[in-house]
Design a protein around this motif. Structure first.
Motif, PDB file in Angstrom:
ATOM      1  N   TYR A  47      18.991   3.864   2.447  1.00 25.19           N
ATOM      2  CA  TYR A  47      17.831   3.478   3.249  1.00 25.19           C
ATOM      3  C   TYR A  47      18.260   2.880   4.586  1.00 25.19           C
ATOM      4  N   ASP A  48      19.349   2.119   4.580  1.00 19.14           N
ATOM      5  CA  ASP A  48      19.875   1.579   5.840  1.00 19.14           C
ATOM      6  C   ASP A  48      20.177   2.711   6.813  1.00 19.14           C
ATOM      7  N   ARG A  49      20.812   3.771   6.308  1.00 17.68           N
ATOM      8  CA  ARG A  49      21.162   4.895   7.170  1.00 17.68           C
ATOM      9  C   ARG A  49      19.919   5.585   7.728  1.00 17.68           C
ATOM     10  N   LEU A  50      18.823   5.522   6.982  1.00 15.98           N
ATOM     11  CA  LEU A  50      17.576   6.135   7.441  1.00 15.98           C
ATOM     12  C   LEU A  50      16.784   5.243   8.392  1.00 15.98           C
ATOM     13  N   GLY A  51      17.275   4.018   8.623  1.00 16.54           N
ATOM     14  CA  GLY A  51      16.621   3.119   9.555  1.00 16.54           C
ATOM     15  C   GLY A  51      15.692   2.103   8.932  1.00 16.54           C
ATOM     16  N   TYR A  52      15.663   2.014   7.588  1.00 15.47           N
ATOM     17  CA  TYR A  52      14.835   1.003   6.933  1.00 15.47           C
ATOM     18  C   TYR A  52      15.492  -0.369   7.056  1.00 15.47           C
ATOM     19  N   VAL A  53      14.674  -1.404   7.143  1.00 18.80           N
ATOM     20  CA  VAL A  53      15.155  -2.775   7.260  1.00 18.80           C
ATOM     21  C   VAL A  53      14.598  -3.580   6.089  1.00 18.80           C
ATOM     22  N   ALA A  54      15.478  -4.338   5.433  1.00 12.94           N
ATOM     23  CA  ALA A  54      15.061  -5.165   4.289  1.00 12.94           C
ATOM     24  C   ALA A  54      14.385  -6.428   4.813  1.00 12.94           C
ATOM     25  N   SER A  55      13.154  -6.283   5.281  1.00  9.09           N
ATOM     26  CA  SER A  55      12.464  -7.374   5.959  1.00  9.09           C
ATOM     27  C   SER A  55      11.635  -8.245   5.028  1.00  9.09           C
ATOM     28  N   HIS A  56      11.374  -7.769   3.795  1.00  9.50           N
ATOM     29  CA  HIS A  56      10.519  -8.501   2.866  1.00  9.50           C
ATOM     30  C   HIS A  56      11.177  -8.586   1.487  1.00  9.50           C
ATOM     31  N   GLU A  57      10.730  -9.562   0.709  1.00 10.70           N
ATOM     32  CA  GLU A  57      11.182  -9.725  -0.666  1.00 10.70           C
ATOM     33  C   GLU A  57      10.040  -9.279  -1.586  1.00 10.70           C
ATOM     34  N   GLY A  58      10.265  -8.212  -2.356  1.00 12.12           N
ATOM     35  CA  GLY A  58       9.219  -7.699  -3.236  1.00 12.12           C
ATOM     36  C   GLY A  58       9.199  -8.444  -4.569  1.00 12.12           C
ATOM     37  N   MET A  59       8.000  -8.580  -5.156  1.00 18.82           N
ATOM     38  CA  MET A  59       7.857  -9.255  -6.440  1.00 18.82           C
ATOM     39  C   MET A  59       6.869  -8.457  -7.303  1.00 18.82           C
TER      40      MET A  59
ATOM     41  N   PHE B  32      13.272  12.825   2.982  1.00 18.40           N
ATOM     42  CA  PHE B  32      12.774  11.612   3.630  1.00 18.40           C
ATOM     43  C   PHE B  32      12.366  11.885   5.075  1.00 18.40           C
ATOM     44  N   GLU B  33      13.145  12.684   5.784  1.00 18.21           N
ATOM     45  CA  GLU B  33      12.764  13.027   7.154  1.00 18.21           C
ATOM     46  C   GLU B  33      11.438  13.776   7.159  1.00 18.21           C
ATOM     47  N   TRP B  34      11.263  14.678   6.181  1.00 15.12           N
ATOM     48  CA  TRP B  34       9.986  15.372   6.061  1.00 15.12           C
ATOM     49  C   TRP B  34       8.846  14.384   5.782  1.00 15.12           C
ATOM     50  N   ALA B  35       9.082  13.444   4.872  1.00 17.00           N
ATOM     51  CA  ALA B  35       8.048  12.467   4.523  1.00 17.00           C
ATOM     52  C   ALA B  35       7.628  11.656   5.736  1.00 17.00           C
ATOM     53  N   HIS B  36       8.593  11.243   6.558  1.00 17.18           N
ATOM     54  CA  HIS B  36       8.272  10.478   7.763  1.00 17.18           C
ATOM     55  C   HIS B  36       7.414  11.314   8.716  1.00 17.18           C
ATOM     56  N   GLU B  37       7.813  12.567   8.913  1.00 15.04           N
ATOM     57  CA  GLU B  37       7.062  13.439   9.818  1.00 15.04           C
ATOM     58  C   GLU B  37       5.657  13.714   9.269  1.00 15.04           C
ATOM     59  N   CYS B  38       5.561  13.904   7.955  1.00 17.92           N
ATOM     60  CA  CYS B  38       4.259  14.127   7.322  1.00 17.92           C
ATOM     61  C   CYS B  38       3.361  12.908   7.506  1.00 17.92           C
ATOM     62  N   GLY B  39       3.919  11.718   7.303  1.00 18.59           N
ATOM     63  CA  GLY B  39       3.146  10.499   7.491  1.00 18.59           C
ATOM     64  C   GLY B  39       2.605  10.376   8.901  1.00 18.59           C
ATOM     65  N   ARG B  40       3.454  10.666   9.896  1.00 21.91           N
ATOM     66  CA  ARG B  40       3.003  10.613  11.282  1.00 21.91           C
ATOM     67  C   ARG B  40       1.862  11.599  11.519  1.00 21.91           C
ATOM     68  N   ARG B  41       1.993  12.803  10.954  1.00 23.09           N
ATOM     69  CA  ARG B  41       0.967  13.819  11.138  1.00 23.09           C
ATOM     70  C   ARG B  41      -0.379  13.387  10.580  1.00 23.09           C
ATOM     71  N   PHE B  42      -0.348  12.619   9.510  1.00 20.51           N
ATOM     72  CA  PHE B  42      -1.592  12.182   8.885  1.00 20.51           C
ATOM     73  C   PHE B  42      -2.004  10.776   9.321  1.00 20.51           C
ATOM     74  N   GLY B  43      -1.409  10.298  10.412  1.00 17.01           N
ATOM     75  CA  GLY B  43      -1.903   9.092  11.061  1.00 17.01           C
ATOM     76  C   GLY B  43      -1.192   7.800  10.729  1.00 17.01           C
ATOM     77  N   ALA B  44      -0.140   7.829   9.897  1.00 20.60           N
ATOM     78  CA  ALA B  44       0.554   6.594   9.525  1.00 20.60           C
ATOM     79  C   ALA B  44       1.457   6.114  10.657  1.00 20.60           C
ATOM     80  N   GLY B  45       1.531   4.793  10.798  1.00 17.69           N
ATOM     81  CA  GLY B  45       2.378   4.211  11.827  1.00 17.69           C
ATOM     82  C   GLY B  45       3.536   3.417  11.279  1.00 17.69           C
ATOM     83  N   LEU B  46       3.646   3.304   9.951  1.00 17.06           N
ATOM     84  CA  LEU B  46       4.707   2.521   9.330  1.00 17.06           C
ATOM     85  C   LEU B  46       5.018   3.122   7.970  1.00 17.06           C
TER      86      LEU B  46
END
Length: 241
Positions: free
Chosen positions: A224-236, A194-208
């Motif tokens: 996910y909580d430990r990784l800093g994710y926040v349950a801000s939305h309800e998925g459907m 997951f840390e790699w995925a976040h860094e990869c996303g930043r490298r390719f221009g992602a901001g979220l």
């Protein structure tokens, strides 16, 4: 982690164009993250199938109801992970072709060179979003029969770059279908991926970075909580058939 590509590799091309294999070291073991090939698909599907929810979704049991679905999924998850049979390969082949042709999609195989020691620890509880957008705990698949260039596939994930006008045009990184096989659990690889995925996303221009998680996956939610994710939305979700 090391990378063959430059820090700004994604800014000059389309999507994940220019992605090169990268290396992760976790608990003294070395793993390679590379773009998946068509030959990898059976091993990747075996990883996706290896838990109750994944077994149901990848064998069609998710469309059943009641005891039939539970029984079928339980039977599948209680046996050794299986690659799809010949009659099942066409849907996966079509899906892989679409993913591989889309520069905004990166389907990854996580491999380990042959001969490295297996972890003696317990499998870590790692939440992992599956291909339908739900999150699973760490898979228990161990597809040791699938060797690519003297290495074994021990994990997978799919990254998607999602352009959006919202949030002032922020490019989003969607993380899905993450699986860590049993032979590579207990060494912190889930967190490292997951840390790699976040860094990869930043490298390719992602901001979220974003993902969805099945409500039954409480271990995944804590991860996910430990990784800093926040349950801000309800998925459907809604089937379209």
């Amino acid at each position: 982690m090391t990378a063959e590509a430059t820090a700004h590799e994604g800014r000059s091309g389309r999507g994940f164009d220019g992605f090169s294999p990268e290396t992760l070291v976790s608990a003294g073991r070395t793993f390679t993250i590379r773009r998946a090939t068509e030959a990898d698909v059976p091993a990747l599907v075996a990883l996706l199938r290896d838990d109750v929810l994944g077994a149901a979704r990848e064998t069609g049991a998710a469309r059943e109801t009641g005891a039939a679905a539970v029984g079928r999924a339980g039977a599948a998850s209680g046996s050794a992970p299986a690659s799809p049979g010949a009659e099942e390969t066409d849907p996966y082949a079509r899906a892989f072709a679409l993913i591989d042709a889309d520069p905004n999609q990166l389907l990854v195989a996580v491999t380990e060179a042959a001969g490295q020691p297996d972890s003696a620890g317990q499998a870590e509880a790692v939440g992992q979003p599956d291909s339908a957008g739900q999150a699973d705990t760490a898979g228990h698949a161990d597809p040791t029969d699938h060797i690519h260039a003297d290495s074994t596939i021990v994990g997978t994930l799919q990254l998607s770059l999602l352009p959006s006008l919202s949030r002032q045009g922020t490019l989003r990184l969607q993380i899905e279908a993450v699986r860590i096989g049993a032979a590579a659990q207990g060494v912190g690889l889930g967190t490292a991926v997951f840390e790699w995925a976040h860094e990869c996303g930043r490298r390719f221009g992602a901001g979220l970075a974003q993902l969805t998680t099945d409500k039954s996956r409480t271990d995944a939610q804590r991860f996910y909580d430990r990784l800093g994710y926040v349950a801000s939305h309800e998925g459907m979700k809604r089937p379209l058939d």
